[in-house]
Design a protein around this motif. Structure first.
Motif, PDB file in Angstrom:
ATOM      1  N   ILE A  47       0.988  -1.267   0.011  1.00 40.76           N
ATOM      2  CA  ILE A  47       0.003  -0.049  -0.268  1.00 40.76           C
ATOM      3  C   ILE A  47       0.862   1.233   0.014  1.00 40.76           C
ATOM      4  N   GLN A  48       1.945   1.275   0.476  1.00 39.18           N
ATOM      5  CA  GLN A  48       2.805   2.373   0.702  1.00 39.18           C
ATOM      6  C   GLN A  48       3.587   2.781  -0.632  1.00 39.18           C
ATOM      7  N   GLN A  49       3.757   1.740  -1.275  1.00 36.79           N
ATOM      8  CA  GLN A  49       4.330   1.697  -2.624  1.00 36.79           C
ATOM      9  C   GLN A  49       3.186   2.425  -3.725  1.00 36.79           C
ATOM     10  N   GLY A  50       1.935   2.069  -3.325  1.00 36.41           N
ATOM     11  CA  GLY A  50       0.845   2.538  -4.244  1.00 36.41           C
ATOM     12  C   GLY A  50       0.617   3.951  -4.055  1.00 36.41           C
ATOM     13  N   ASN A  51       0.681   4.286  -2.386  1.00 33.74           N
ATOM     14  CA  ASN A  51       0.496   5.782  -2.086  1.00 33.74           C
ATOM     15  C   ASN A  51       1.434   6.723  -2.520  1.00 33.74           C
ATOM     16  N   GLN A  52       2.714   6.209  -3.201  1.00 32.14           N
ATOM     17  CA  GLN A  52       3.683   7.010  -3.862  1.00 32.14           C
ATOM     18  C   GLN A  52       3.255   7.496  -5.366  1.00 32.14           C
ATOM     19  N   CYS A  53       2.262   6.884  -6.040  1.00 35.08           N
ATOM     20  CA  CYS A  53       1.970   7.057  -7.205  1.00 35.08           C
ATOM     21  C   CYS A  53       1.208   8.518  -7.314  1.00 35.08           C
ATOM     22  N   ASN A  54       1.123   9.278  -8.243  1.00 34.96           N
ATOM     23  CA  ASN A  54       0.580  10.258  -8.432  1.00 34.96           C
ATOM     24  C   ASN A  54       0.605  10.900  -9.731  1.00 34.96           C
ATOM     25  N   VAL A  55      -0.323  11.774 -10.155  1.00 33.19           N
ATOM     26  CA  VAL A  55      -0.140  12.607 -11.389  1.00 33.19           C
ATOM     27  C   VAL A  55      -0.511  14.163 -10.918  1.00 33.19           C
ATOM     28  N   LYS A  56       0.223  14.915 -11.660  1.00 33.41           N
ATOM     29  CA  LYS A  56       0.301  16.430 -11.404  1.00 33.41           C
ATOM     30  C   LYS A  56      -1.317  16.986 -11.780  1.00 33.41           C
ATOM     31  N   ASP A  57      -1.703  17.929 -10.945  1.00 34.86           N
ATOM     32  CA  ASP A  57      -2.923  18.415 -11.047  1.00 34.86           C
ATOM     33  C   ASP A  57      -2.933  19.297 -12.088  1.00 34.86           C
ATOM     34  N   VAL A  58      -3.680  19.382 -13.230  1.00 39.31           N
ATOM     35  CA  VAL A  58      -3.625  20.032 -14.294  1.00 39.31           C
ATOM     36  C   VAL A  58      -4.646  21.381 -14.302  1.00 39.31           C
ATOM     37  N   VAL A  59      -5.434  21.064 -13.463  1.00 35.65           N
ATOM     38  CA  VAL A  59      -6.867  21.759 -13.339  1.00 35.65           C
ATOM     39  C   VAL A  59      -6.439  23.117 -12.502  1.00 35.65           C
ATOM     40  N   ASN A  60      -5.771  22.749 -11.463  1.00 34.20           N
ATOM     41  CA  ASN A  60      -5.031  23.842 -10.505  1.00 34.20           C
ATOM     42  C   ASN A  60      -5.926  24.652 -10.074  1.00 34.20           C
ATOM     43  N   GLU A  61      -7.122  24.293  -9.084  1.00 32.20           N
ATOM     44  CA  GLU A  61      -8.019  24.988  -8.655  1.00 32.20           C
ATOM     45  C   GLU A  61      -8.238  24.837  -6.964  1.00 32.20           C
ATOM     46  N   THR A  62      -8.781  25.573  -6.213  1.00 25.38           N
ATOM     47  CA  THR A  62      -8.919  25.233  -4.918  1.00 25.38           C
ATOM     48  C   THR A  62     -10.110  24.255  -4.694  1.00 25.38           C
ATOM     49  N   ILE A  63      -9.827  23.391  -3.826  1.00 24.39           N
ATOM     50  CA  ILE A  63     -11.002  22.148  -3.856  1.00 24.39           C
ATOM     51  C   ILE A  63     -11.171  22.007  -2.420  1.00 24.39           C
ATOM     52  N   ASP A  64     -10.215  22.488  -1.386  1.00 24.24           N
ATOM     53  CA  ASP A  64     -10.063  22.328   0.120  1.00 24.24           C
ATOM     54  C   ASP A  64     -10.469  23.568   0.799  1.00 24.24           C
ATOM     55  N   GLY A  65     -10.649  23.354   2.083  1.00 23.35           N
ATOM     56  CA  GLY A  65     -11.038  24.468   2.871  1.00 23.35           C
ATOM     57  C   GLY A  65     -12.510  24.829   2.753  1.00 23.35           C
ATOM     58  N   TRP A  66     -13.164  25.914   3.343  1.00 20.01           N
ATOM     59  CA  TRP A  66     -14.328  26.061   3.279  1.00 20.01           C
ATOM     60  C   TRP A  66     -14.504  26.919   2.017  1.00 20.01           C
ATOM     61  N   LEU A  67     -15.465  26.542   0.933  1.00 18.72           N
ATOM     62  CA  LEU A  67     -15.709  27.121  -0.345  1.00 18.72           C
ATOM     63  C   LEU A  67     -17.018  27.699  -0.327  1.00 18.72           C
TER      64      LEU A  67
END
Length: 343
Positions: A312-332
């Motif tokens: 699982i730890q190896q799988g956790n390391q796989c990712n891709v760059k966020d290309v949309v680049n917008e705020t999705i967290d915090g209070w919206l």
């Protein structure tokens, strides 16, 4: 502790598919969360609503099967079966939509995912199941390169139109596997909300996709997959049951004082659905070579020596760059992409 975990997982599976003599069950951590949907909105950077995507890192805005060979282009996967470069997403490559909490003042906060029983170390994501047959009867044909499908409809708000295979479970504890409903739970859930997505198990045997991404597949013509129901004549080829569970950590939002004053439930999908009837899932096949067919033919049960694995730890390391680049967290003040909310 390891022995206890094995017994816990075995007990959960007995509740889930009591007659299954074989199935794959594995974890796929979160790859990225962003507004991309190469199946419904190919080539568009900034699809209408936000998704959580898991699986291989070949995921991108355009994934035309005539030009993109997922297993050869992906260099890693978030899944613990290391030959699965598929992508999964939805309302839970694979993908799902994203769940938000709406506060009394109208603002929104994204609900985080957490690992399932036995996969607590995963970085969000989903638990994936592939079941070949029930009670060892018959064979299934694994998905082919270029295969893709969708179940459910994000625009649906009609309870009668929800397939019985799309449900929610209000978790009393991590082992809860009963009380499934077609809509969001109406009360706080002690251990979170689990979203369940079961895909069709019959294929027309010809088309890897269809204009609506669903007409080329079907559920049994009578009975259910669990009762070995027959496939319709129009879709005679049995395929594995693809099923995923997503656990949303709604526990931080369980205080009734934070829920709407009228007593309604406060959760909403990233496409503006308050009811939960728009639950859906997307799947783009990406297993390497004939690995999935070998696993299905071997009737692997949880563990599968025929498949290469990673932690699982190896799988956790796989990712891709966020290309949309917008705020999705915090209070919206609004849902990502400016999605309107159901009235």
């Amino acid at each position: 502790m390891l022995l206890q975990t094995r017994y816990t997982v075995a007990a959960a599976l007995a509740l889930l598919v009591p007659d299954a003599s074989a199935l794959l069950r594995f974890s796929c951590s979160q790859l990225v969360v962003e507004r991309l949907d190469p199946l419904v909105n190919p080539g568009v950077t900034g699809s209408p609503h936000l998704h959580q995507i898991i699986g291989g890192n070949a995921f991108k805005p355009s994934m035309d099967p005539s030009t993109v060979d997922i297993p050869s282009q992906a260099t890693c996967t978030t899944c613990t079966f290391a030959e699965d470069f598929s992508n999964y997403w939805g309302a839970y490559t694979e993908q799902t939509a994203v769940m938000y909490f709406q506060a009394r003042n109208g603002t929104f906060k994204r609900i985080q995912q957490k690992g399932n029983v036995g996969f607590e170390a995963s970085k969000g994501g989903m638990t994936i199941y592939y079941t070949p047959v029930i009670s060892g009867q018959g064979k299934v044909t694994a998905f082919k390169p270029g295969f893709r499908m969708i179940v459910g409809n994000p625009n649906n708000r009609d309870k009668a139109q929800v397939p019985r295979q799309l449900t929610y479970t209000c978790l009393r504890d991590p082992m809860t596997r009963d009380g499934e409903t077609p809509d969001f739970p109406k009360k706080p859930c002690k251990a979170g909300i689990m979203v369940n997505v079961r895909f069709p198990t019959c294929w027309d045997g010809k088309n890897l996709d269809s204009p609506d991404h669903s007409s080329h597949v079907a559920y049994p013509s009578s009975g259910t997959f669990e009762s070995n129901g027959p496939c319709p004549a129009t879709h005679p080829v049995k395929i594995p049951q693809l099923f995923f569970e997503v656990i949303w950590d709604t526990v931080p939002f369980n205080n009734p004082a934070d829920w709407p004053a009228d007593g309604s439930q406060p959760f909403v999908w990233s496409f503006g659905d308050r009811s939960g009837y728009g639950n859906h899932g997307d799947y783009v096949f990406g297993w390497k070579g004939d690995a999935l067919q070998k696993a299905m033919d071997s009737n692997c049960n949880i563990n599968c020596p025929q498949l290469r694995t990673q932690t699982i730890q190896q799988g956790n390391q796989c990712n891709v760059k966020d290309v949309v680049n917008e705020t999705i967290d915090g209070w919206l003040t609004e849902l990502p992409g400016g999605m309107s909310l159901d009235s």
